[in-house]
Design an enzyme around this catalytic site. Structure first.
Site, PDB file in Angstrom:
ATOM      1  N   ASP A  44      -6.767  18.866 -13.501  1.00 50.88           N
ATOM      2  CA  ASP A  44      -7.032  17.573 -14.139  1.00 50.88           C
ATOM      3  C   ASP A  44      -6.562  17.716 -15.593  1.00 50.88           C
ATOM      4  O   ASP A  44      -7.116  18.496 -16.364  1.00 50.88           O
ATOM      5  CB  ASP A  44      -8.540  17.275 -14.053  1.00 50.88           C
ATOM      6  CG  ASP A  44      -8.918  15.917 -14.631  1.00 50.88           C
ATOM      7  OD1 ASP A  44      -8.235  15.459 -15.568  1.00 50.88           O
ATOM      8  OD2 ASP A  44      -9.919  15.337 -14.177  1.00 50.88           O
TER       9      ASP A  44
ATOM     10  N   ARG B 121       0.830  -1.215   0.000  1.00 50.17           N
ATOM     11  CA  ARG B 121       0.000   0.000   0.000  1.00 50.17           C
ATOM     12  C   ARG B 121       0.863   1.263   0.000  1.00 50.17           C
ATOM     13  O   ARG B 121       0.432   2.330  -0.457  1.00 50.17           O
ATOM     14  CB  ARG B 121      -0.954  -0.039   1.213  1.00 50.17           C
ATOM     15  CG  ARG B 121      -1.980   1.057   1.238  1.00 50.17           C
ATOM     16  CD  ARG B 121      -3.284   0.668   1.936  1.00 50.17           C
ATOM     17  NE  ARG B 121      -3.096  -0.060   3.172  1.00 50.17           N
ATOM     18  CZ  ARG B 121      -2.676   0.467   4.322  1.00 50.17           C
ATOM     19  NH1 ARG B 121      -2.386   1.743   4.388  1.00 50.17           N
ATOM     20  NH2 ARG B 121      -2.545  -0.278   5.405  1.00 50.17           N
TER      21      ARG B 121
ATOM     22  N   LYS C  70      -7.817   6.809 -19.317  1.00 44.93           N
ATOM     23  CA  LYS C  70      -8.110   7.299 -20.672  1.00 44.93           C
ATOM     24  C   LYS C  70      -6.922   7.029 -21.588  1.00 44.93           C
ATOM     25  O   LYS C  70      -6.585   5.887 -21.841  1.00 44.93           O
ATOM     26  CB  LYS C  70      -8.479   8.791 -20.608  1.00 44.93           C
ATOM     27  CG  LYS C  70      -9.497   9.137 -19.521  1.00 44.93           C
ATOM     28  CD  LYS C  70     -10.807   8.408 -19.706  1.00 44.93           C
ATOM     29  CE  LYS C  70     -11.905   8.915 -18.813  1.00 44.93           C
ATOM     30  NZ  LYS C  70     -12.370   7.984 -17.790  1.00 44.93           N
TER      31      LYS C  70
ATOM     32  N   TYR D  38     -15.407  17.656 -14.161  1.00 46.66           N
ATOM     33  CA  TYR D  38     -15.956  16.293 -14.312  1.00 46.66           C
ATOM     34  C   TYR D  38     -17.008  16.018 -13.231  1.00 46.66           C
ATOM     35  O   TYR D  38     -16.770  16.302 -12.041  1.00 46.66           O
ATOM     36  CB  TYR D  38     -14.776  15.314 -14.219  1.00 46.66           C
ATOM     37  CG  TYR D  38     -15.136  13.861 -14.191  1.00 46.66           C
ATOM     38  CD1 TYR D  38     -15.809  13.263 -15.254  1.00 46.66           C
ATOM     39  CD2 TYR D  38     -14.786  13.058 -13.109  1.00 46.66           C
ATOM     40  CE1 TYR D  38     -16.125  11.913 -15.228  1.00 46.66           C
ATOM     41  CE2 TYR D  38     -15.078  11.704 -13.081  1.00 46.66           C
ATOM     42  CZ  TYR D  38     -15.760  11.143 -14.141  1.00 46.66           C
ATOM     43  OH  TYR D  38     -16.066   9.812 -14.121  1.00 46.66           O
TER      44      TYR D  38
HETATM   45  C1  LIG Z   1     -11.948  14.445 -16.971  1.00 43.40           C
HETATM   46  C2  LIG Z   1     -12.010  13.246 -16.085  1.00 43.40           C
HETATM   47  N1  LIG Z   1     -11.364  13.270 -14.910  1.00 43.40           N
HETATM   48  C3  LIG Z   1     -11.398  12.234 -14.062  1.00 43.40           C
HETATM   49  C4  LIG Z   1     -12.104  11.093 -14.358  1.00 43.40           C
HETATM   50  C5  LIG Z   1     -12.165   9.979 -13.347  1.00 43.40           C
HETATM   51  O1  LIG Z   1     -11.318   8.949 -13.687  1.00 43.40           O
HETATM   52  P1  LIG Z   1     -11.601   7.425 -13.270  1.00 43.40           P
HETATM   53  O2  LIG Z   1     -12.865   7.006 -13.951  1.00 43.40           O
HETATM   54  O3  LIG Z   1     -10.376   6.734 -13.730  1.00 43.40           O
HETATM   55  O4  LIG Z   1     -11.764   7.400 -11.785  1.00 43.40           O
HETATM   56  C6  LIG Z   1     -12.747  10.984 -15.583  1.00 43.40           C
HETATM   57  C7  LIG Z   1     -13.471   9.737 -15.959  1.00 43.40           C
HETATM   58  O5  LIG Z   1     -14.244   9.686 -16.887  1.00 43.40           O
HETATM   59  C8  LIG Z   1     -12.734  12.101 -16.468  1.00 43.40           C
HETATM   60  O6  LIG Z   1     -13.399  12.089 -17.632  1.00 43.40           O
END
Ligand SMILES: Cc1ncc(COP(=O)(O)O)c(C=O)c1O
Length: 392
Positions: free
Chosen positions: A179, A54, A204, A107
């Site tokens: 992000d 961890r 992604k 998001y």
């Molecule tokens: C812009 C963005 N940030 C964060 C996330 C979250 O990522 P995860 O689904 O890997 O937790 C997503 C997921 O679709 C996203 O589109």
């Protein structure tokens, strides 16, 4: 050395592993030692030495080194999902009574975390628009502790003025997080623009094959010391198998992104030329509202964009999507496969928020995969023909 070369070899130590060119997948929850001296030595730095999975794992560690290198950061942390990477620094850095400013186009689940969990903890959450990012001074308070960016956004791709935000934030000792999932570390370097912490949904483009969820974070050594203990306690750790897949994905990231970029721009321009299409929202098109700022902040474009059909019926919109053979309907993006997501009212979001984002029933988001772009265009042509037939 060029980044395309470094992404292949950075952190590899074949001499440690019988010459194996790939790092081994180290399956171990714990690491055991023969002498007290050895055990004490590794325990002096359990976040970088093998003691307990961890806290540190050698396979995951190579991935963490790679994301730090790509983001021009001193340290990296891997998580079992993007949300793991997003929630850990917010929980580590914010306390009861702090004020948090978040980009309005953030998001959805990040917004939900701020509104539910952080608000419940006594953190004051407010949202700002991309236009306000050019001068956030009027929105700052004495207790503003952190500003959260996501540029471009992931539905309608709002571009925020990163340097204008960080200049203000740095002068007042306010942390900034961004992000960077859309642009990837290849096409946008937020730390070079003064951002403190970069987070990714590595699920992604970085993983790239729609076969795992992954979160990555990059920051300074000083911030690593503040965030890593919380990350370890929250427990969203990445498995060595998924770290291996992510490392494998990263090796082809430059090649995949070049193709994603080229195909998406070709298809976006083709869509913009079609009479059935009212508008295309792609940060690389000069008609896009944030085009100039996007060009200044990014060195390339990924393949997630949206477009609005002419006002049509629900039946016509359904005929368009259902006719497509190469586009599956799905939420995620950045994989090898193409996707089409209707952003109609069945898609989440309060009415007010939908109106601010410009989301209406005729809007679709597409993730352009690695298929031949001419095959994708032929597929879209069939879909638009079905839309026309249903409108007659
Ligand atoms: C812009 C963005 N940030 C964060 C996330 C979250 O990522 P995860 O689904 O890997 O937790 C997503 C997921 O679709 C996203 O589109």
């Amino acid at each position: 050395m060029n980044e395309r070369t470094k992404i292949l070899h950075h952190g590899d130590t074949p001499e440690k592993y019988f010459g194996a060119v790939n790092p081994p997948v180290v399956h171990a929850s714990l690491f055991g030692y023969r002498t007290v001296e050895e055990f004490r030595a590794v325990n002096r730095d359990p976040f970088h030495q093998p003691v307990y999975h961890r806290e540190y794992n050698p396979t995951v560690g190579v991935l963490e080194e790679k994301i730090a290198m790509l983001e021009h950061a001193e340290a990296g942390i891997a998580f079992s999902s993007g949300m793991g990477a997003i929630t850990a620094p917010l929980l580590a850095l914010l306390s009861h009574g702090d004020h948090l400013l978040v980009i309005d186009s953030v998001y959805g689940p990040t917004r939900q975390f701020c509104n539910d969990t952080l608000t419940r903890m006594g953190i004051q959450v407010e949202y700002f628009s991309a236009a306000e990012s050019a001068n956030l001074a009027p929105r700052l308070k004495d207790n503003t502790r952190l500003i959260y960016l996501e540029s471009p956004g992931s539905l309608t791709f709002e571009i925020q003025d990163i340097e204008a935000v960080t200049r203000l934030a740095r002068a007042r000792g306010i942390y900034t997080i961004i992000d960077n999932s859309w642009a990837t570390p290849l096409y946008q370097k937020p730390l070079d623009m003064g951002v403190d912490i970069v987070v990714h949904s590595g699920t992604k483009y970085i993983a790239g094959h729609s076969d795992l969820t992954l979160g990555l974070l990059a920051c300074s050594e000083a911030l690593f010391k503040k965030i890593k203990p919380t990350a370890v306690l929250l427990g969203a750790v990445l498995s060595p198998d998924d770290a291996y897949l992510a490392l494998r994905g990263l090796r082809t990231l430059p090649l995949r992104m070049a193709q994603h970029q080229e195909s998406a721009l070709k298809i976006a321009r083709w869509l913009a030329s079609r009479p059935e299409v009212r508008e295309v929202l792609h940060p690389g098109l000069p008609t896009f509202p944030g085009y100039e700022l996007a060009k200044r902040q990014m060195t390339g474009y990924s393949s997630l964009f949206s477009f609005r059909l002419q006002p049509g019926t629900a039946e016509a919109r359904r005929a368009f999507v259902d006719t497509l053979e190469l586009f599956l309907i799905g939420y995620s993006w950045g994989g090898y496969e193409s996707l089409m997501l209707p952003l109609d009212r069945a898609f989440a979001g309060e009415p007010d928020w939908r109106a601010r984002r410009g989301l209406d029933d005729d809007l679709f988001r597409t993730s352009i995969g690695l298929e031949d772009p001419d095959d994708l265009i032929a597929d879209l042509e069939r879909g638009l023909a079905a839309w026309r037939a249903a409108m007659d």
